[in-house]
Design an enzyme around this catalytic site. Sequence first.
Site, mmCIF file in Angstrom:
data_model
loop_
_atom_site.group_PDB
_atom_site.id
_atom_site.type_symbol
_atom_site.label_atom_id
_atom_site.label_comp_id
_atom_site.label_asym_id
_atom_site.label_seq_id
_atom_site.Cartn_x
_atom_site.Cartn_y
_atom_site.Cartn_z
ATOM 1 N N ASP A 15 0.862 -1.173 0.000
ATOM 2 C CA ASP A 15 0.000 0.000 0.000
ATOM 3 C C ASP A 15 0.911 1.239 0.000
ATOM 4 O O ASP A 15 2.103 1.136 0.291
ATOM 5 C CB ASP A 15 -0.884 -0.053 1.257
ATOM 6 C CG ASP A 15 -1.636 1.235 1.502
ATOM 7 O OD1 ASP A 15 -2.288 1.718 0.557
ATOM 8 O OD2 ASP A 15 -1.553 1.765 2.635
ATOM 9 N N ASP A 17 -0.184 5.190 0.850
ATOM 10 C CA ASP A 17 -0.428 6.177 1.914
ATOM 11 C C ASP A 17 -0.561 5.499 3.272
ATOM 12 O O ASP A 17 -1.329 4.555 3.436
ATOM 13 C CB ASP A 17 -1.711 6.962 1.610
ATOM 14 C CG ASP A 17 -1.572 7.833 0.389
ATOM 15 O OD1 ASP A 17 -1.200 8.995 0.537
ATOM 16 O OD2 ASP A 17 -1.801 7.323 -0.729
HETATM 17 MG MG MG Z 1 -2.982 3.208 3.216
#
Ligand code: MG
Length: 247
Positions: A15, A17
């Site tokens: 992932d 952010d």
């Molecule tokens: Mg995230």
Amino acid sequence: MNLPPIPPSPAVFLDFDGTLVDFADAPDAVTVDPDLVDLLTRLRSRTHGALAVVTGRRLEEIDRFLSPLVLPAAGLHGIERRARANASILELPQSSQIHRLRDRLETSSLLGGGINLEDKGNGLAIHYRLAPQAEAEVKAAMRAAISDLDELHLVEGKMVVEAKRADVNKGLAIAAFMDVPPFADRIPVFLGDDVTDEDGFRVVAKLGGVAVKVGDGPSVAPYRLDDRRQVLEWLDLMTRTETSRIP
Ligand SMILES: [Mg+2]
């Protein structure tokens, strides 16, 4: 500290952010650690190319943040997909229901005062990071707005509610990568920090891989790292750990 295990032949899914970069008040305002691109480049080499970003963002944003590095990636939770670094980005067709929802939101009184609409093309996100007191109001308004739009569902994240296609998620995106080289026949590892990463954790666990939740909060992932700094340290450890080629 009990670190997650590093499999001998990992396929690594990350992932973006909250996992590789810290959150900022606006999606464009995140800062990328200068060492991150170097770390990911070494990790790509160590995994023989089996390294992909799996994000809710558009891939053009990820490419801008990681420039000059271009990785295999899934964007918008899987609506955008680049199977190999040198391939073009494929995008699932838009749902017409997204257009209807956009019209409803833009003509509603919900937006403004720190409540912002982010149009992701195939998803519409309402951010309320600047108006946290409005959380209940935002969620109720979004539930009402999609109540007759059966192709869409809501995903709640950190200070964001997003309406997305119900047939797309990070787990399906990871499973698609695991069907093709250079990911196939490797052990999947997925790191994420948010609610939308739980679909990915489930798929990775089912494939016998290593699911790692970043930060606090309930999760189906059996392993955990505290924060972005610990993620980068663990990934660095992985680059220095011998991994074997597929026999
Ligand atoms: Mg995230």
